[in-house]
Design a protein around this motif. Structure first.
Motif, PDB file in Angstrom:
ATOM      1  N   ALA A 332       0.821  -1.211   0.000  1.00  0.00           N
ATOM      2  CA  ALA A 332       0.000   0.000   0.000  1.00  0.00           C
ATOM      3  C   ALA A 332       0.853   1.258   0.000  1.00  0.00           C
ATOM      4  O   ALA A 332       0.554   2.236  -0.706  1.00  0.00           O
ATOM      5  CB  ALA A 332      -0.931  -0.012   1.212  1.00  0.00           C
ATOM      6  N   PHE A 333       1.947   1.267   0.757  1.00  0.00           N
ATOM      7  CA  PHE A 333       2.807   2.443   0.774  1.00  0.00           C
ATOM      8  C   PHE A 333       3.595   2.586  -0.523  1.00  0.00           C
ATOM      9  O   PHE A 333       3.807   3.706  -1.004  1.00  0.00           O
ATOM     10  CB  PHE A 333       3.743   2.405   1.984  1.00  0.00           C
ATOM     11  N   LYS A 334       4.020   1.476  -1.081  1.00  0.00           N
ATOM     12  CA  LYS A 334       4.763   1.554  -2.331  1.00  0.00           C
ATOM     13  C   LYS A 334       3.877   2.031  -3.490  1.00  0.00           C
ATOM     14  O   LYS A 334       4.372   2.604  -4.466  1.00  0.00           O
ATOM     15  CB  LYS A 334       5.348   0.178  -2.673  1.00  0.00           C
ATOM     16  N   GLU A 335       2.568   1.826  -3.358  1.00  0.00           N
ATOM     17  CA  GLU A 335       1.648   2.189  -4.432  1.00  0.00           C
ATOM     18  C   GLU A 335       0.760   3.387  -4.086  1.00  0.00           C
ATOM     19  O   GLU A 335      -0.114   3.745  -4.866  1.00  0.00           O
ATOM     20  CB  GLU A 335       0.757   0.982  -4.776  1.00  0.00           C
ATOM     21  N   MET A 336       0.984   4.010  -2.946  1.00  0.00           N
ATOM     22  CA  MET A 336       0.087   5.069  -2.476  1.00  0.00           C
ATOM     23  C   MET A 336       0.116   6.298  -3.389  1.00  0.00           C
ATOM     24  O   MET A 336       1.088   6.560  -4.087  1.00  0.00           O
ATOM     25  CB  MET A 336       0.473   5.493  -1.055  1.00  0.00           C
ATOM     26  N   LYS A 337      -0.974   7.038  -3.361  1.00  0.00           N
ATOM     27  CA  LYS A 337      -1.044   8.319  -4.036  1.00  0.00           C
ATOM     28  C   LYS A 337      -0.571   9.400  -3.060  1.00  0.00           C
ATOM     29  O   LYS A 337      -0.663   9.237  -1.848  1.00  0.00           O
ATOM     30  CB  LYS A 337      -2.472   8.601  -4.500  1.00  0.00           C
ATOM     31  N   PRO A 338      -0.065  10.505  -3.574  1.00  0.00           N
ATOM     32  CA  PRO A 338       0.408  11.571  -2.689  1.00  0.00           C
ATOM     33  C   PRO A 338      -0.681  12.060  -1.739  1.00  0.00           C
ATOM     34  O   PRO A 338      -1.852  12.179  -2.109  1.00  0.00           O
ATOM     35  CB  PRO A 338       0.835  12.671  -3.661  1.00  0.00           C
ATOM     36  N   VAL A 339      -0.284  12.340  -0.516  1.00  0.00           N
ATOM     37  CA  VAL A 339      -1.192  12.840   0.516  1.00  0.00           C
ATOM     38  C   VAL A 339      -0.865  14.305   0.792  1.00  0.00           C
ATOM     39  O   VAL A 339       0.250  14.637   1.186  1.00  0.00           O
ATOM     40  CB  VAL A 339      -1.047  12.018   1.824  1.00  0.00           C
ATOM     41  N   GLU A 340      -1.832  15.180   0.573  1.00  0.00           N
ATOM     42  CA  GLU A 340      -1.666  16.585   0.945  1.00  0.00           C
ATOM     43  C   GLU A 340      -1.800  16.698   2.460  1.00  0.00           C
ATOM     44  O   GLU A 340      -2.767  16.229   3.042  1.00  0.00           O
ATOM     45  CB  GLU A 340      -2.739  17.447   0.265  1.00  0.00           C
ATOM     46  N   TYR A 341      -0.829  17.340   3.086  1.00  0.00           N
ATOM     47  CA  TYR A 341      -0.857  17.479   4.538  1.00  0.00           C
ATOM     48  C   TYR A 341      -0.383  18.885   4.872  1.00  0.00           C
ATOM     49  O   TYR A 341       0.743  19.259   4.522  1.00  0.00           O
ATOM     50  CB  TYR A 341       0.041  16.427   5.197  1.00  0.00           C
ATOM     51  N   PRO A 342      -1.206  19.700   5.532  1.00  0.00           N
ATOM     52  CA  PRO A 342      -0.909  21.128   5.645  1.00  0.00           C
ATOM     53  C   PRO A 342       0.259  21.485   6.557  1.00  0.00           C
ATOM     54  O   PRO A 342       0.700  22.630   6.552  1.00  0.00           O
ATOM     55  CB  PRO A 342      -2.213  21.709   6.196  1.00  0.00           C
ATOM     56  N   LEU A 343       0.785  20.533   7.305  1.00  0.00           N
ATOM     57  CA  LEU A 343       1.939  20.835   8.157  1.00  0.00           C
ATOM     58  C   LEU A 343       3.237  20.970   7.371  1.00  0.00           C
ATOM     59  O   LEU A 343       4.225  21.485   7.899  1.00  0.00           O
ATOM     60  CB  LEU A 343       2.120  19.739   9.229  1.00  0.00           C
ATOM     61  N   VAL A 344       3.250  20.503   6.118  1.00  0.00           N
ATOM     62  CA  VAL A 344       4.488  20.511   5.339  1.00  0.00           C
ATOM     63  C   VAL A 344       4.279  21.187   3.987  1.00  0.00           C
ATOM     64  O   VAL A 344       3.157  21.455   3.575  1.00  0.00           O
ATOM     65  CB  VAL A 344       5.033  19.078   5.134  1.00  0.00           C
ATOM     66  N   GLY A 345       5.383  21.412   3.276  1.00  0.00           N
ATOM     67  CA  GLY A 345       5.346  22.204   2.062  1.00  0.00           C
ATOM     68  C   GLY A 345       4.944  21.475   0.801  1.00  0.00           C
ATOM     69  O   GLY A 345       4.492  22.102  -0.154  1.00  0.00           O
ATOM     70  N   THR A 346       5.163  20.159   0.739  1.00  0.00           N
ATOM     71  CA  THR A 346       4.806  19.383  -0.446  1.00  0.00           C
ATOM     72  C   THR A 346       4.092  18.107  -0.012  1.00  0.00           C
ATOM     73  O   THR A 346       4.228  17.666   1.134  1.00  0.00           O
ATOM     74  CB  THR A 346       6.053  19.010  -1.264  1.00  0.00           C
TER      75      THR A 346
END
Length: 385
Positions: A332-346
């Protein structure tokens, strides 16, 4: 580029760790989902708040019913920055406890010592705090922080592109094993900006800073990245009348004590890996502050990384269809889609590569009146946009 996260990202991240939703399958297994970590609780590198903050997220999930009815059992091992204890902790977690992943590790020695074992075991590690270069150059490890090297690139970019300085210099202490990372960070800045450092001195130690500062004045350094002892350096910078110079430190210097140690009349900034923790109104800090306050956990940047690592783990595991096992979690981690998380820049993404440094950029704070003021630009992300 400089940017701030949109309100939608804030709402999305706030829901990351809410439990009891459909998703994730236990395959009929009603036992706990075992998750491990190797942390620096005692010893030279201490971040005891990290496992407590990770546990706070998992307690929230468990109180709401767990993931597909299964509770998360969190097992944190303190390696005290001792190599033998760190390798023993990895063996215990992987071979004896049978954890499905490592989440929220914060050891200064874990990545370099245990990266090969993680690969052989087919297990992923999502550290809250990546410290040594191996944390960012291993196929089975992907921290949620930019780390000191991406941050160095961002600090140089801030001086050359945001502050518009022609003469940018670096005065750095190089810890064992970090030399290549520093060189690569500087090369990345040069590749993005087409610029070269006016002075690069990696011999800074704990002694008298006067020779370095005199050299910087003679070279005309208008912006300086610095990563060593705070008090003596800036006391001498004040003596040398360097009020016109912009100094930028890295995130290890972003503490209340250091803000109080910096004399008035100097322009001193610090990069931060997550949203500056000293302003709880910033995107993502509301959820973090609520959790750590409820648990009596210190409000530090490291506890921000802990909350993020645990939140991301919960979101990814909830997306698993079928049994939640080490193999399915790794997949699941190797195939995951990017997660937007407001604590970080990307966005954060693990992915299939042989090296992982997914989070880039930094926010900046300025020392004023013996405290830190958050600059308004948002995250500074070199070359993005």
């Amino acid at each position: 580029m400089e940017r701030s996260h949109k309100a939608a990202a804030v709402l999305g991240a706030a829901a990351l760790a809410l439990a009891g939703c459909a998703g994730g399958g236990g395959g009929g297994d009603t036992g706990p989902i075992k998750v491990g970590a190797i942390n620096g609780v005692t010893g030279l590198f201490q971040a005891p708040e990290v496992p407590k903050a990770v546990q706070a997220v998992f307690d929230e999930v468990n109180a709401a019913g767990g993931i597909s009815g299964r509770k998360i059992e969190y097992i944190s091992k303190d390696d005290a920055m001792n190599p033998q204890r760190s390798t023993e902790a990895a063996v215990e977690l992987i071979d004896s406890e049978g954890v499905v992943a490592l989440v929220g590790s914060s050891s200064a020695v874990d990545c370099g010592l245990n990266r090969a074992k993680y690969g052989r075991a087919g297990i992923v590690s999502i550290p809250a705090v990546g410290v040594d270069p191996a944390c960012f150059t291993s196929p089975n490890i992907a921290p949620v922080n930019p780390g000191p090297y991406k941050q160095l690139t961002a600090a140089l970019y801030f001086l050359s592109q945001t502050k518009k300085h022609e003469k940018v210099c670096a005065y750095l202490t190089v810890l064992p094993g970090s030399g290549d990372g520093i060189e690569n960070a500087i090369k990345e800045w040069s590749a993005v900006t087409g610029r070269q450092l006016t002075v690069k001195d990696t011999s800074v130690g704990q002694g008298d800073p006067t020779p370095y500062l005199v050299k910087a004045k003679e070279a005309g350094c208008a912006g300086i990245v610095y990563n060593s002892q705070v008090g003596p350096w800036f006391a001498q910078a004040k003596t040398q009348n360097m009020a016109a110079v912009d100094f930028v430190m890295l995130a290890n210097s972003y503490t209340d004590a250091n803000a109080q140690a910096i004399p008035e009349g100097l322009n001193v900034y610090s990069a931060t890996e997550w949203q500056p923790y000293t302003d709880e109104s910033l995107p993502g800090n509301d959820r973090w502050a609520k959790l750590v306050s409820a648990g009596g956990i210190p409000k530090t940047a490291f506890s921000q990384g802990a909350i993020m690592a645990a939140d991301v783990f919960v979101q990814v595991v909830k997306g698993i269809r079928g049994p939640i096992t080490r193999e399915s979690v790794t997949k699941a981690f190797k195939e995951m889609k990017p997660v937007e998380y407001p604590l970080v820049g990307t966005p954060y993404v693990f992915g299939p590569g042989d090296a992982h440094n997914p989070v880039e950029g930094a926010r900046f704070v300025k020392a004023e009146n013996r405290a830190w003021r958050v600059l308004p630009e948002g995250f500074v992300i070199p070359g993005k946009g």
